[in-house]
Structures are given as C-alpha cells and as structure tokens.
Design an enzyme around this catalytic site. Structure first.
Site, PDB file in Angstrom:
ATOM      1  N   TYR A 139     -10.234 -59.041  -7.292  1.00 16.94           N
ATOM      2  CA  TYR A 139     -11.480 -57.802  -6.964  1.00 16.94           C
ATOM      3  C   TYR A 139     -12.878 -58.268  -7.356  1.00 16.94           C
ATOM      4  O   TYR A 139     -13.966 -57.657  -7.301  1.00 16.94           O
ATOM      5  CB  TYR A 139     -10.870 -56.664  -7.553  1.00 16.94           C
ATOM      6  CG  TYR A 139      -9.914 -56.089  -7.156  1.00 16.94           C
ATOM      7  CD1 TYR A 139      -8.977 -56.471  -6.138  1.00 16.94           C
ATOM      8  CD2 TYR A 139      -9.215 -55.084  -7.909  1.00 16.94           C
ATOM      9  CE1 TYR A 139      -7.771 -55.835  -5.636  1.00 16.94           C
ATOM     10  CE2 TYR A 139      -7.860 -54.542  -7.468  1.00 16.94           C
ATOM     11  CZ  TYR A 139      -7.256 -54.803  -6.645  1.00 16.94           C
ATOM     12  OH  TYR A 139      -6.046 -54.528  -5.989  1.00 16.94           O
ATOM     13  N   LYS A 177      -3.745 -58.887 -12.069  1.00 14.02           N
ATOM     14  CA  LYS A 177      -2.874 -59.504 -10.859  1.00 14.02           C
ATOM     15  C   LYS A 177      -3.188 -60.671 -10.957  1.00 14.02           C
ATOM     16  O   LYS A 177      -4.168 -61.152 -11.018  1.00 14.02           O
ATOM     17  CB  LYS A 177      -2.960 -58.620  -9.615  1.00 14.02           C
ATOM     18  CG  LYS A 177      -2.990 -57.182  -9.643  1.00 14.02           C
ATOM     19  CD  LYS A 177      -2.759 -56.318  -8.300  1.00 14.02           C
ATOM     20  CE  LYS A 177      -2.773 -55.045  -8.382  1.00 14.02           C
ATOM     21  NZ  LYS A 177      -4.286 -54.478  -8.760  1.00 14.02           N
ATOM     22  N   ASP A 180      -6.565 -50.028 -13.176  1.00 16.36           N
ATOM     23  CA  ASP A 180      -5.776 -51.061 -12.236  1.00 16.36           C
ATOM     24  C   ASP A 180      -6.998 -52.096 -11.782  1.00 16.36           C
ATOM     25  O   ASP A 180      -7.794 -51.844 -11.067  1.00 16.36           O
ATOM     26  CB  ASP A 180      -5.111 -50.567 -11.007  1.00 16.36           C
ATOM     27  CG  ASP A 180      -4.477 -51.633 -10.309  1.00 16.36           C
ATOM     28  OD1 ASP A 180      -3.315 -52.012 -10.681  1.00 16.36           O
ATOM     29  OD2 ASP A 180      -4.607 -52.062  -9.150  1.00 16.36           O
ATOM     30  N   HIS A 227       0.256 -60.651  -7.320  1.00 14.80           N
ATOM     31  CA  HIS A 227      -0.549 -59.535  -6.402  1.00 14.80           C
ATOM     32  C   HIS A 227       0.249 -59.668  -5.110  1.00 14.80           C
ATOM     33  O   HIS A 227       0.292 -58.681  -4.335  1.00 14.80           O
ATOM     34  CB  HIS A 227      -2.046 -60.211  -6.145  1.00 14.80           C
ATOM     35  CG  HIS A 227      -2.714 -59.266  -5.813  1.00 14.80           C
ATOM     36  ND1 HIS A 227      -3.964 -59.242  -6.369  1.00 14.80           N
ATOM     37  CD2 HIS A 227      -3.002 -57.995  -4.890  1.00 14.80           C
ATOM     38  CE1 HIS A 227      -4.804 -58.228  -5.929  1.00 14.80           C
ATOM     39  NE2 HIS A 227      -3.934 -57.411  -4.829  1.00 14.80           N
TER      40      HIS A 227
END
Ligand code: NDP
Length: 318
Positions: A60, A85, A55, A116
C-alpha cells in the site's frame, strides 16, 4: 445457505479469538488506497473512535504514514492489533519483507503477518508487479505457497510476527497448505461483502479454526453494496448507515472486517458496531442470489481459482 451454520456470534461482540489464543478486535481500519497525506489522520481518528485493529500492507506504500498515526495516538502498543502483508515479490525473502514493514510502521512486531497473494512474483529490482514480455504478470512458478509458509513460520519463533496467516487463498490452496504447515494459518483475508459472501469458503475456514477476514467489505466502490435496496431497507429500519449494516453482517458471522475510509465522519460511524436480527442476517446471506448481485471487485481472483482452475488462461494478460 442459512446463518444457523455460522458460529453463534452474539450481536455486538467486538472481538474474536485467533487459533493462537490472541484476541483480535473484529473491526479494523483498512488502509489500501489511503494516501499518505490522509492516512495519518485517518488512523488517529479511528483510534480515537475506539478502533484498535489496523490492516496494512507493504504494497500500500503508506506504512510510514500509518505508523505516524499510531505514534501520534500514544496508545500503548499492546492495546493495538496491527496486520501487515508480505508482497508477491518477497516470497523468497519474507524476513526482508517484514523488516521493511516493521521499520516503516515504527514497530518491533506485528500481531498478524499475512502472505498477500498465494502466488509468488519474480523479483525485478523494486518493481511491484513485474511483467513478462507478453504483458502478463511474471509469476515465480517454481515457488510454492508451502515453501513461503515455512519462512513465515520461522518469523513467529523470532518474535517478529505474533501470528501468521494468508490472504486470497481458496479452499484448494488451503487444503494443500495444511498438508505441510506446522502452524495452522490464524487467518485468511479474502474479498467478502454481501455481493460476494463466500459462504462455503468462510464456513470451511471456520471449521479449521482459521479466522476469516473480509476485505472490501463495503464493495470497494466497485460493487454497489451500499446502494442495494435490501441493505438500504435494513439501514433505514435501524436508523443506521448502509455501511454499518454491511459491517455488522460480517461481524455476526464471525468474520473480521476492515472497512477503509479516510473520511472522518465515516470512520467514526463505521466504528460503531450495530446489531442485526437473524432475519436481517438471513436476508443479506441470500442477496448474492439476486440477478446481477454476484460481483467480485478484485481481479484476477488470485488464489480463488488461479492455480487449480487454470486461471487465467495461458497467455491472457492480467
Ligand atoms: P471498502 O469496501 O472498505 O470500501 C472503501 C470505499 O468505501 C472507499 O471509497 C471509502 O471512501 C468508502 N466508504 C467507507 N466508509 C463509507 C461509508 N460509511 N459510507 C460510504 N462510503 C464509505 O474497500 P477496500 O477495497 O479498501 O477494502 C478494505 C480494506 O481491505 C483495504 O483498505 C485493505 O486494508 C484491505 N484489502 C486487502 C486486500 C488483499 O488482497 N488482502 C485487497 C483489497 C483490500 P472514503 O475513504 O473516501 O471515505
């Protein structure tokens, strides 16, 4: 709420079918707050331990390092299930968003692409969370989730995403989206753990053929799920880790589960799916009713109450 309402997932089942027909491993590795210098190794360890589901997210800021771990593993691409995402500032440029992620990950396509957050943020240069003068998030109020979804649908036709879905989407948002969607979302990734089971939302999604995915399944270091006495009792009885109990509970109610760790021995033990009895499932189902055990760790609750319940109150900093 009884576990009998959940689809009957046999203990130990390690994959589910999405509404696209694709198979998704129930257990994945989360990568939020996994620093570059640790996440490459974490991905390699997870893949060596048998995990085939990762994931990821543009937000990130570590997709290049995740991609290195994928490459170093030498596992054929078609044996992996990779999710990423589209960030809030990319709702009006979804294709640009996926192209950046694909390039960073070193992939030609992702298996699942999620929006997201259901709310768009206005783009201001490269700022991740653009703020208004009053310090609140600069939401792009004119952009609807439904409009962004249309752009997501186009990416499936282009082959850049094998399946598309959403994240942080509440029932009202989902009902609204389903009114115009040509493709029913394959998944909705939401915060879920024993202190926030989201029974109603999970059952609603399953009734629509949308596979729920649980983020922060161990409480994200903020909800003390792994220190809970019921979880500890069940873990002790099975000679298992508390995290394995929290993970198995999601799997057995038909929910994808993506615990994050950059610690080798935890990644390896998290990867071993244990079995829970109906009685143990039921005990965990009910845990959130105990005083102080209903905790949401990801604030504000984007999409959960946001637009439809007027959260946050106007002017409140978020
Ligand atoms: P988790 O609930 O997965 O908890 C992660 C924390 O638990 C880390 O501190 C980790 O430490 C620790 N941990 C992991 N395994 C164990 C274990 N066996 N025993 C004890 N502690 C353990 O939190 P996340 O919030 O990271 O959620 C998981 C993933 O979900 C994210 O990484 C991300 O991929 C996704 N996510 C998606 C969101 C969204 O908006 N769609 C929002 C939040 C998360 P350590 O790493 O040091 O081992």
């Amino acid at each position: 709420m009884t576990s009998a309402k959940y689809p009957s997932i046999k203990a130990g089942t390690d994959s589910l079918k999405l509404n696209t027909g694709a198979t998704v491993p129930i257990l994945g590795l989360g990568t939020w707050r996994s620093p570059d210098e640790q996440v490459t190794k974490a991905v390699e360890v997870a893949l060596k331990a048998g995990i085939r589901h990762l994931d990821c997210a543009f937000a990130y800021d570590n997709e290049v390092a995740v991609g290195k771990g994928i490459k170093n593993s030498n596992i054929p691409r078609d044996q992996l299930f990779v999710t990423t995402k589209i960030w809030g500032t990319f709702h009006r440029r979804v294709e640009e968003g996926i192209d950046i992620s694909l390039q960073r990950l070193g992939l030609d396509y992702v298996d699942l692409l999620l929006i997201h957050w259901p709310v768009a943020l206005r783009q201001k240069g490269d700022e991740k969370i653009p703020l208004r003068e009053d310090g609140s998030r600069d939401l792009d109020d004119e952009r609807t989730l439904n409009e962004t979804w249309k752009e997501m649908e186009a990416l499936v036709a282009k082959g850049k995403a094998r399946a598309i879905g959403v994240s942080n989407v509440s029932k009202p948002f989902m009902e609204d989206l389903l009114k115009t969607a040509k493709i029913v979302p394959a998944s909705n990734q939401i915060e879920a753990h024993p202190f926030l089971p989201e029974h109603d939302l999970v059952l609603y999604l399953q009734s629509k053929g949308i596979t729920p995915a649980a983020y922060s399944p161990l409480g994200s270091g903020a909800a003390p799920v792994l220190e809970d006495e019921t979880i500890l009792k069940i873990a002790k009885a099975k000679g298992a880790e508390p995290a394995q109990v929290a993970i198995a509970w999601q799997a057995q109610r038909g929910v994808l589960v993506i615990p994050k760790s950059v610690t080798e021995h935890r990644i390896i033990s998290n990867a071993k799916l244990i079995s829970l009895t109906d009685q143990e499932m039921q005990e965990i189902n009910e845990l959130h009713k105990q005083p102080g055990k209903h905790i949401r760790t990801c604030m504000p609750p984007w999409g959960v109450d946001f637009k439809f319940d007027n959260y946050p109150p106007p002017g409140q900093k978020v």
